[in-house]
Design a protein around this motif. Sequence first.
Motif, short mmCIF file in Angstrom:
data_model
loop_
_atom_site.label_atom_id
_atom_site.label_comp_id
_atom_site.label_asym_id
_atom_site.label_seq_id
_atom_site.Cartn_x
_atom_site.Cartn_y
_atom_site.Cartn_z
N SER A 1 2.12 -8.04 -4.75
CA SER A 1 2.97 -8.20 -3.57
C SER A 1 3.84 -6.96 -3.36
CB SER A 1 3.88 -9.41 -3.75
OG SER A 1 4.81 -9.18 -4.81
N THR A 2 4.48 -6.90 -2.22
CA THR A 2 5.38 -5.78 -1.93
C THR A 2 6.51 -5.72 -2.93
OG1 THR A 2 4.86 -5.94 0.43
CG2 THR A 2 6.87 -4.75 -0.16
N GLY A 3 7.07 -6.88 -3.29
CA GLY A 3 8.16 -6.93 -4.26
C GLY A 3 7.73 -6.43 -5.63
N GLU A 4 6.53 -6.84 -6.06
CA GLU A 4 6.03 -6.40 -7.37
C GLU A 4 5.77 -4.89 -7.38
OE1 GLU A 4 3.68 -10.46 -8.76
OE2 GLU A 4 2.71 -9.01 -7.43
N GLY B 1 7.69 -2.05 -9.71
CA GLY B 1 7.00 -1.04 -10.51
C GLY B 1 7.45 0.36 -10.16
N LEU B 2 7.61 0.62 -8.86
CA LEU B 2 8.06 1.94 -8.42
C LEU B 2 9.45 2.26 -8.96
CD1 LEU B 2 7.90 4.49 -6.64
CD2 LEU B 2 8.75 3.10 -4.74
N ILE B 3 10.37 1.31 -8.86
CA ILE B 3 11.75 1.54 -9.32
C ILE B 3 11.80 1.74 -10.83
CG2 ILE B 3 14.03 0.49 -9.53
CD1 ILE B 3 13.41 -0.93 -6.83
N VAL B 4 11.11 0.84 -11.57
CA VAL B 4 11.15 0.92 -13.03
C VAL B 4 10.56 2.24 -13.53
CG1 VAL B 4 10.21 -0.08 -15.16
CG2 VAL B 4 11.15 -1.57 -13.38
N LEU B 5 9.39 2.61 -13.00
CA LEU B 5 8.76 3.83 -13.48
C LEU B 5 9.54 5.07 -13.06
CD1 LEU B 5 4.95 3.12 -12.99
CD2 LEU B 5 6.19 3.37 -15.13
N THR B 6 10.13 5.05 -11.88
CA THR B 6 10.92 6.21 -11.45
C THR B 6 12.14 6.38 -12.33
OG1 THR B 6 10.17 5.90 -9.16
CG2 THR B 6 12.11 7.27 -9.50
N VAL B 7 12.81 5.28 -12.65
CA VAL B 7 13.97 5.35 -13.55
C VAL B 7 13.54 5.79 -14.94
CG1 VAL B 7 15.77 3.98 -14.69
CG2 VAL B 7 15.30 3.64 -12.26
N LEU C 1 0.83 -1.21 0.00
CA LEU C 1 0.00 0.00 0.00
C LEU C 1 0.86 1.26 0.00
CD1 LEU C 1 -2.64 1.59 0.30
CD2 LEU C 1 -2.51 1.17 2.78
N ASP C 2 1.87 1.28 0.86
CA ASP C 2 2.74 2.46 0.95
C ASP C 2 3.51 2.68 -0.36
OD1 ASP C 2 2.08 2.92 3.69
OD2 ASP C 2 3.39 1.25 4.22
N ILE C 3 4.00 1.59 -0.94
CA ILE C 3 4.76 1.71 -2.19
C ILE C 3 3.85 2.17 -3.32
CG2 ILE C 3 6.10 0.41 -3.89
CD1 ILE C 3 6.99 -1.42 -1.59
N ALA C 4 2.64 1.62 -3.36
CA ALA C 4 1.69 2.03 -4.40
C ALA C 4 1.36 3.51 -4.28
CB ALA C 4 0.41 1.19 -4.31
N ARG C 5 1.23 4.00 -3.07
CA ARG C 5 0.95 5.43 -2.87
C ARG C 5 2.13 6.29 -3.32
NH1 ARG C 5 -1.34 6.67 2.98
NH2 ARG C 5 -1.64 8.68 1.96
N TRP C 6 3.34 5.85 -2.99
CA TRP C 6 4.52 6.59 -3.44
C TRP C 6 4.60 6.61 -4.96
CZ3 TRP C 6 7.74 9.95 -1.51
CH2 TRP C 6 7.91 10.04 -0.12
N GLN C 7 4.34 5.46 -5.57
CA GLN C 7 4.42 5.40 -7.04
C GLN C 7 3.39 6.33 -7.68
OE1 GLN C 7 4.71 1.50 -8.99
NE2 GLN C 7 3.13 2.16 -10.43
#
Length: 462
Positions: free
Chosen positions: A408-411, A415-421, A4-10
């Motif tokens: 999952s948290t890993g997935e 997504g966050l890392i790939v899209l940010t890059v 949830l937290d990662i999805a919000r950051w993304q």
Amino acid sequence: MEALDIARWQFGITTVYHYIFVPITIGLSFLVAGIQTAWVRTGKEKYLRATKFWGKLFLINFAIGVVTGIVQEFQFGMNWSAYSRFVGDIFGAPLAIEGLLAFFLESTFLGLWIFGWDKLPQKLHLATIWTAATGTLMSAYFILAANSWMQHPVGWTMGDGRAELTSIGAVLTNSTTLVTFPHTITACFLTAGALLLAVSAWHLMRGNQEEVFRPSLRLGAWVALIAGLGVMITGDIQARVMTEQQPMKMAAAEALYDNTESASFSIFTIGSLDGSEELYSVRIPSLLSFMATGSPSGEVEGINDLQREYVQTYGAGDYVPNVPISYWSFRLMIGFGALAMAIAAVALWTTRGDRNPRSRWLWIASISTVAMPLLANSFGWIFTEMGRQPWTVFGLFKTEDSVSPAVSTGEAATGLIVLTVLYGVLAVIEFGLFIKYAKAGAPDIPPPADNDDADKPLAFAY
């Protein structure tokens, strides 16, 4: 961190990044159309050169904005599938209209504008950029209608465990949409005006193409100043509607914990991070009450009272948004917008008649203006979205219930890392191209060609 937290950051990162381009696209499309209109009416070459110059920057910005906007919509199905299932019947309707009607309208006529130079009659070619600009307004309206439904849900009923649409008219005429749209659009013109002011100031500081950039600077400054006043007026109206619909958001914006009559507005506060304990503050008496209720003596509800009220209405839970972020994003939004207006006013005064500013610092301040509305827009949306928490749809559906259960948290982290890059790479490309062509200056206009090439295929005008 949880999914949830990662999805919000993304979603926050991609949204703020995408919205850098949106206000420039909307505001600049109309300014380019206006400058081209001046050329068609007067025949003066300086207006044609200005149209070509600002038009090229507009197209670069539009292209990156489209790419980043597509990613935005995919996230609803990827990280927020539970939200999409629950509200897709309603939330998807204005977005579908935006894609099928407004986006296709603006992209089609923008294509005609790009390839129609010297191929279409002048007035018909001019009509294509005005139509494309109108399409950007329509896009903004339908997207804001979808967002406004999250702030103030109307025209729906609960059926089969999900929200179902009962009136598309109610969604499109939501009172929140009607106040958010003019506030957003005036902010777009403030942003575009600041861009004209900044780029023109850079060239004038170096003595480049004064015949093109001096009128552009004054146009940008006038637009920024007038649009800024529009932002203030529409923002005042929006604040009262917001207070009526989401009183907790206004309370968090001032870190106001108890119901208060004649509530003051703090420009700056030193104390605990959440504002519950104050050591020192600079305040304007009764301003918060006026912003929230329209009356200097009006009562503004506080966080503690609203929390108790929400528990009774919605059940046990914490209904207080992040107070430090709400407090400071609200002030930074106002502060950066006001600073852009102030510099625009000074630029107009110092360039009146045939004058040019003598101070290098004033030129530098004018150039820096380009960032101020962008920051104000970003902080405005951060306040709007985070001040609504813990809800995705206010009073109806919580953020914690909206995330995709199968991700999952890993997935989510991948997504966050790939899209940010990816967005970082796009930023380098976008800003590199933008700065390159902004520095190049307005193009020279070649003499008119013969009519022997009338049957040649359409070619890219830039």
